[in-house]
Design a protein around this motif. Structure first.
Motif, mmCIF file in Angstrom:
data_model
loop_
_atom_site.group_PDB
_atom_site.id
_atom_site.type_symbol
_atom_site.label_atom_id
_atom_site.label_comp_id
_atom_site.label_asym_id
_atom_site.label_seq_id
_atom_site.Cartn_x
_atom_site.Cartn_y
_atom_site.Cartn_z
ATOM 1 N N SER A 126 17.087 -12.358 17.469
ATOM 2 C CA SER A 126 16.670 -13.146 16.144
ATOM 3 C C SER A 126 17.215 -14.461 16.068
ATOM 4 O O SER A 126 16.608 -15.385 15.288
ATOM 5 C CB SER A 126 17.438 -12.477 15.032
ATOM 6 O OG SER A 126 18.720 -12.124 15.163
ATOM 7 N N SER A 169 19.788 -15.909 14.547
ATOM 8 C CA SER A 169 20.126 -16.163 13.253
ATOM 9 C C SER A 169 21.103 -17.257 13.092
ATOM 10 O O SER A 169 21.290 -17.998 12.321
ATOM 11 C CB SER A 169 20.689 -14.808 12.477
ATOM 12 O OG SER A 169 21.561 -14.192 13.051
ATOM 13 N N ASP A 191 13.736 -21.754 10.177
ATOM 14 C CA ASP A 191 12.978 -21.058 9.609
ATOM 15 C C ASP A 191 12.537 -19.878 10.566
ATOM 16 O O ASP A 191 11.863 -18.995 10.394
ATOM 17 C CB ASP A 191 11.710 -21.760 8.953
ATOM 18 C CG ASP A 191 12.095 -22.643 7.912
ATOM 19 O OD1 ASP A 191 13.061 -22.218 6.981
ATOM 20 O OD2 ASP A 191 11.587 -23.681 7.650
ATOM 21 N N VAL A 192 12.671 -20.339 11.663
ATOM 22 C CA VAL A 192 12.179 -19.485 12.910
ATOM 23 C C VAL A 192 13.410 -19.286 13.766
ATOM 24 O O VAL A 192 14.212 -20.208 13.908
ATOM 25 C CB VAL A 192 11.093 -20.121 13.720
ATOM 26 C CG1 VAL A 192 9.707 -20.135 12.883
ATOM 27 C CG2 VAL A 192 11.544 -21.273 14.339
ATOM 28 N N PRO A 193 13.207 -18.334 14.704
ATOM 29 C CA PRO A 193 14.562 -18.012 15.761
ATOM 30 C C PRO A 193 14.560 -19.106 16.600
ATOM 31 O O PRO A 193 13.697 -19.936 16.631
ATOM 32 C CB PRO A 193 14.030 -16.784 16.273
ATOM 33 C CG PRO A 193 13.085 -16.033 15.383
ATOM 34 C CD PRO A 193 12.404 -17.161 14.712
ATOM 35 N N LYS A 194 15.792 -19.426 17.185
ATOM 36 C CA LYS A 194 16.175 -20.534 18.034
ATOM 37 C C LYS A 194 15.263 -20.751 18.961
ATOM 38 O O LYS A 194 14.992 -21.821 19.395
ATOM 39 C CB LYS A 194 17.580 -20.465 18.526
ATOM 40 C CG LYS A 194 17.908 -19.183 19.387
ATOM 41 C CD LYS A 194 19.363 -18.957 19.710
ATOM 42 C CE LYS A 194 19.450 -17.895 20.494
ATOM 43 N NZ LYS A 194 20.907 -17.633 20.642
ATOM 44 N N PHE A 217 12.172 -20.599 19.464
ATOM 45 C CA PHE A 217 10.904 -21.299 18.760
ATOM 46 C C PHE A 217 10.966 -22.557 18.203
ATOM 47 O O PHE A 217 10.234 -23.407 17.699
ATOM 48 C CB PHE A 217 10.094 -20.477 17.777
ATOM 49 C CG PHE A 217 9.865 -18.829 18.597
ATOM 50 C CD1 PHE A 217 9.197 -18.728 19.965
ATOM 51 C CD2 PHE A 217 10.296 -17.652 17.874
ATOM 52 C CE1 PHE A 217 9.137 -17.544 20.391
ATOM 53 C CE2 PHE A 217 9.934 -16.423 18.419
ATOM 54 C CZ PHE A 217 9.440 -16.330 19.597
ATOM 55 N N GLN A 218 12.340 -22.776 17.944
ATOM 56 C CA GLN A 218 12.791 -24.071 17.331
ATOM 57 C C GLN A 218 12.253 -25.131 18.385
ATOM 58 O O GLN A 218 12.484 -25.265 19.481
ATOM 59 C CB GLN A 218 14.323 -24.286 16.887
ATOM 60 C CG GLN A 218 14.415 -23.045 15.541
ATOM 61 C CD GLN A 218 15.650 -23.407 15.111
ATOM 62 O OE1 GLN A 218 16.422 -24.439 15.114
ATOM 63 N NE2 GLN A 218 16.388 -22.247 14.498
ATOM 64 N N PRO A 235 8.616 -26.094 21.565
ATOM 65 C CA PRO A 235 9.504 -24.991 21.370
ATOM 66 C C PRO A 235 10.485 -24.935 22.689
ATOM 67 O O PRO A 235 10.172 -24.859 23.717
ATOM 68 C CB PRO A 235 8.734 -23.720 21.244
ATOM 69 C CG PRO A 235 7.433 -24.343 20.575
ATOM 70 C CD PRO A 235 7.206 -25.738 21.297
ATOM 71 N N HIS A 281 7.186 -11.393 16.646
ATOM 72 C CA HIS A 281 6.677 -12.624 16.868
ATOM 73 C C HIS A 281 5.495 -12.955 17.683
ATOM 74 O O HIS A 281 5.259 -14.205 17.893
ATOM 75 C CB HIS A 281 7.988 -13.311 17.689
ATOM 76 C CG HIS A 281 9.100 -13.172 16.807
ATOM 77 N ND1 HIS A 281 10.664 -13.110 17.363
ATOM 78 C CD2 HIS A 281 9.420 -13.267 15.481
ATOM 79 C CE1 HIS A 281 11.505 -13.072 16.350
ATOM 80 N NE2 HIS A 281 10.735 -13.340 15.277
ATOM 81 N N LEU A 332 3.253 -15.432 16.090
ATOM 82 C CA LEU A 332 3.789 -16.714 16.075
ATOM 83 C C LEU A 332 3.745 -17.347 17.259
ATOM 84 O O LEU A 332 3.586 -18.628 17.393
ATOM 85 C CB LEU A 332 5.417 -16.876 15.535
ATOM 86 C CG LEU A 332 6.185 -18.034 15.713
ATOM 87 C CD1 LEU A 332 5.491 -19.098 14.827
ATOM 88 C CD2 LEU A 332 7.638 -17.580 15.331
ATOM 89 N N TRP A 333 3.915 -16.764 18.551
ATOM 90 C CA TRP A 333 3.934 -17.104 19.605
ATOM 91 C C TRP A 333 2.516 -17.644 20.000
ATOM 92 O O TRP A 333 2.125 -18.786 20.629
ATOM 93 C CB TRP A 333 4.281 -16.097 20.581
ATOM 94 C CG TRP A 333 4.327 -16.616 22.187
ATOM 95 C CD1 TRP A 333 3.327 -16.060 23.024
ATOM 96 C CD2 TRP A 333 5.028 -17.897 22.658
ATOM 97 N NE1 TRP A 333 3.575 -16.656 24.264
ATOM 98 C CE2 TRP A 333 4.465 -17.496 24.232
ATOM 99 C CE3 TRP A 333 5.959 -18.604 22.329
ATOM 100 C CZ2 TRP A 333 5.159 -18.630 24.955
ATOM 101 C CZ3 TRP A 333 6.232 -19.555 23.374
ATOM 102 C CH2 TRP A 333 5.893 -19.708 24.767
#
Length: 239
Positions: free
Chosen positions: A20, A22, A27-30, A32-33, A39, A65, A68-69
């Motif tokens: 996650s 966190s 706004d997204v897990p690390k 995907f940042q 990413p 996810h 998103l991916w």
């Protein structure tokens, strides 16, 4: 005695990115940042693909996810490796990925790398010269990269903390390297109820593998907090 792995032996990678994340916020897990315009986990996958005799990647994601991916891959024109769903624990996630590897990976001479998706700056030279060169030696089944501990260490009993000799400890990084048949055997032997957070511990506990240490890289940092993203960007700009 484990066979010596020839220089031409295939190298497979499992990239675990199902967490996650966190603590990093956003706004997204690390994983995907964005780091330097794409990413985090894409950096890790791209660098692993540069290894000699690289045979493929299995990417572990939380099923929530997947969409998103797919969107990120389309946006950044990124070729996704095979993806699998993560489990309820990290060990279950790695087990799922091992099950998805081709049969070619389940041999004494094949090499399987297990890497954290939150470590984007894979040092290809260090992996090649320190980790892969060691795992290819006869009798070596498990090699993990590490760095010296530079901070003072103490026990975590706040009421009676005691200093610890830091020279006896190292900080472990990834990718961790395994003979394919050894790590697959270990995870198949591990009870589903067991949950170990370190793959080398699984190999040692359930396949009797001896853990060998190799010199890690100062650039293979793990993204945990927002400041880690800033540091990774600085390292990328220096490289």
């Amino acid at each position: 005695m484990v066979k010596e792995a020839p220089a031409s032996s295939p190298v497979f990678a499992i990239v675990v990115a199902a967490g996650s994340g966190s603590r990093c916020g956003g706004d997204v897990p690390k994983q995907f940042q964005l780091l330097a315009g794409k990413p985090v986990v894409m950096h890790a996958i791209e660098r692993l693909r540069k290894l000699r005799n690289f045979a493929g990647t299995v990417l572990v994601l939380n099923p929530s996810h997947f969409q998103l991916w797919d969107e990120l891959c389309k946006e950044y024109k990124f070729e996704s490796p095979r993806r699998v769903a993560g489990g309820d624990s990290r060990s279950q996630s790695v087990r799922n990925a091992l099950d998805a590897l081709p049969e070619e990976a389940n041999t004494e001479t094949a090499i399987v790398l297990v890497h954290d998706g939150a470590r984007p700056l894979v040092d290809v030279e260090a992996v090649t010269n320190n980790i892969l060169s060691t795992i290819r030696q006869s009798g070596v089944e498990c090699v993990i990269p590490c760095r010296p501990v530079t901070d003072t260490l103490m026990t975590s009993d706040y009421a009676d903390a005691q200093p610890v000799d830091r020279s006896r400890f190292v900080a472990v990084q990834t990718p961790q390297a395994f003979r394919g048949s050894s790590i697959i055997e270990a995870y198949r032997a591990m009870p589903l109820s067991a949950s170990l957070t370190d793959d080398a511990s699984v190999a040692a506990t359930y396949a009797g593998a001896k853990i060998h240490l190799a010199e890690g890289s100062p650039q293979t940092i793990k993204i945990t907090y927002p400041t880690d993203l800033a540091l990774a960007e600085t390292l990328l700009n220096q490289g």
